[in-house]
Design an enzyme around this catalytic site. Structure first.
Site, PDB file in Angstrom:
ATOM      1  N   GLU A  42       0.842  -1.198   0.000  1.00 22.47           N
ATOM      2  CA  GLU A  42       0.000   0.000   0.000  1.00 22.47           C
ATOM      3  C   GLU A  42       0.890   1.266   0.000  1.00 22.47           C
ATOM      4  OE1 GLU A  42      -2.278  -0.026   3.600  1.00 22.47           O
ATOM      5  OE2 GLU A  42      -3.544   1.688   3.060  1.00 22.47           O
ATOM      6  N   LYS A 113      -9.383   2.732  -2.156  1.00 19.26           N
ATOM      7  CA  LYS A 113      -9.727   2.053  -0.898  1.00 19.26           C
ATOM      8  C   LYS A 113     -11.091   2.499  -0.377  1.00 19.26           C
ATOM      9  CE  LYS A 113      -7.345   0.994   3.496  1.00 19.26           C
ATOM     10  NZ  LYS A 113      -6.064   1.259   4.229  1.00 19.26           N
ATOM     11  N   CYS A 146      -5.501  -3.354   2.362  1.00 19.65           N
ATOM     12  CA  CYS A 146      -5.331  -3.389   3.827  1.00 19.65           C
ATOM     13  C   CYS A 146      -6.663  -3.636   4.564  1.00 19.65           C
ATOM     14  CB  CYS A 146      -4.656  -2.084   4.258  1.00 19.65           C
ATOM     15  SG  CYS A 146      -3.945  -2.127   5.929  1.00 19.65           S
TER      16      CYS A 146
END
Lengths: 280, 280
Positions: A42, A113, A146
């Site tokens: 990330e 995200k 994540c």
């Protein structure tokens, strides 16, 4: 078999050029090892510990940035898939925590995200589209970032869309855990693979950054739910994974992870708004 | 703290009286150990390896059966919660793989397994109601059975309904696993606890039955996702678990397992019918 590589790297905070060199070298190393897929962490172009949106915007890049262009050039040279996190400056001026999905034909998709962790909420704009599920020479893949992995609604959704491999650029901040245990995020990755009969590959990061330590939890899980490769140290983690296994959702002759679903009972998952939960 | 006990027992196949004695003794033993909650395995009144519905029906019991009455009497004596699996003969004449939820006030609810595993489909009628989530003196609890745990839509649904502890009577048939690994079902239980910040207690069984071996995977997972107690041998597994922890879904100040959900993106989970998946 598909050779999946994860690179557990330590970016240099806010140094685009250093991270360009780092990531291009990492892709080349994976290619030399015969990888079909390379996953980078990330926000690997920028580092993570931003104090403000302005600070992140200063190193945010567009999807036409030469860094992603160099990733694509390496992907084309070695005919591999690259999935990596980057700090994105959108055409709308917003700053996103994004992942690029690249194959030999170039940039195939960008994912922003959806579930921002903790102080990311103070820096980034959350995404507003589901993770792309795309067919590549390496198989049908998807990416999330994540904390997204901790929302089984999302991991199930991409599995239902046919993803054979879920590729996860991540920066897992270090939390204490009982001795001998894998990181809890890895346990979640294993369960996600098991339940959905889908490979899960998480590329975590290393390197102290503004006082923050990281888990270094890079792990590749096969579609049967068992760990194919893992490392708590820097560098390349690589495994040959049977992605065809993800096409068959049977546990046994009469048990089928997808066919046995009873979606008529699952409405609560989609209908209970987050706000109602937060107020509970 | 809530003291949760699981009893990893070996039932005697099709011997209701032997299993009555076995289970009553198991509840008494847990009560003597100070348990607030006792979980018994799936189909513990009857055993598991039925070859036909008729064979199961012969030992199926109604909810007014004296066996459940004895469980309730023990629950009243020791003021504890009992959750145990039984082979149920419904008023409709169908045979269900069910769990009784009992507290000091008596039988509070019956849950019929929604997701039938493998050859269970040839024996039992699947349930048609969500797991009950009920307030008891030990906290807000729910129950599901074995394979149900592998459907994150269902575990999420009961967590959203406020369950602090998910109690799971189970019969996990033995599958090979890599050395040093926990059973994959336990990995799923750990992830379920972590993601939902809800305790998960699984009572598995022992004892070869018609050639079938069992995992013996009894495990109690706290709401933080870490194993509080586990055993691969027969008998009592017990742990003190903080169920109040399940009332707070925060991972950190700004990260909230429930508040961070984005249900507007989760429609696929509830809307993709099982048949469509099976045909994929």
């Amino acid at each position: 078999m598909t050779r999946i590589a994860c690179q557990q790297l330590a970016p240099v905070f806010a140094d685009l050029d250093a991270n360009r060199r780092l990531t291009v070298g990492a892709i080349q190393e994976a290619a030399a090892a015969g990888a079909d897929v390379v996953v980078l962490p990330e926000l690997i172009t920028s580092g993570y510990m931003f104090e403000s949106t302005d600070e992140a915007r200063a190193v945010a890049i567009g999807t036409d940035d030469p860094i992603l262009g160099e990733w694509a050039a390496e992907a084309a040279l070695a005919d591999l898939v690259v999935v990596g996190g980057f700090c994105e400056r959108g055409e709308d001026g917003m700053v996103y925590n994004s992942a690029a999905l690249i194959d030999a034909s170039g940039l195939r998709a960008v994912y922003r995200k959806l579930h921002l962790w903790d102080r990311e909420k103070l820096v980034f704009t959350p995404g507003s589209e589901l993770p792309p599920v795309i067919d590549t020479p390496a198989g049908r893949i998807t990416a999330m970032i994540c904390y997204d992995l901790e929302f089984p609604e999302l991991t199930r959704a991409v599995a239902l869309a046919g993803a054979q491999a879920l590729l996860v650029p991540t920066n897992w901040p270090l939390f204490p855990r009982p001795e001998g245990e894998r990181p809890s995020e890895v346990v979640v990755g294993m369960a996600t693979a098991r339940l959905n009969r889908m490979a899960v590959a998480c590329a975590d990061r290393m390197g102290l950054e503004r006082g923050q330590e990281w888990t270094g939890g890079t792990t590749i899980v096969a579609a049967d739910g068992w760990v194919a490769a893992e490392s708590r140290g820097p560098g390349l983690v690589i495994a040959d994974v049977d992605l065809d296994a993800a096409l068959d959702k049977h546990f046994t002759e009469l048990a089928d992870a997808f066919g046995d679903r009873r979606p008529e009972y699952y409405a609560a998952v989609a209908s209970v708004p987050a706000a109602a939960n937060a107020a509970r």
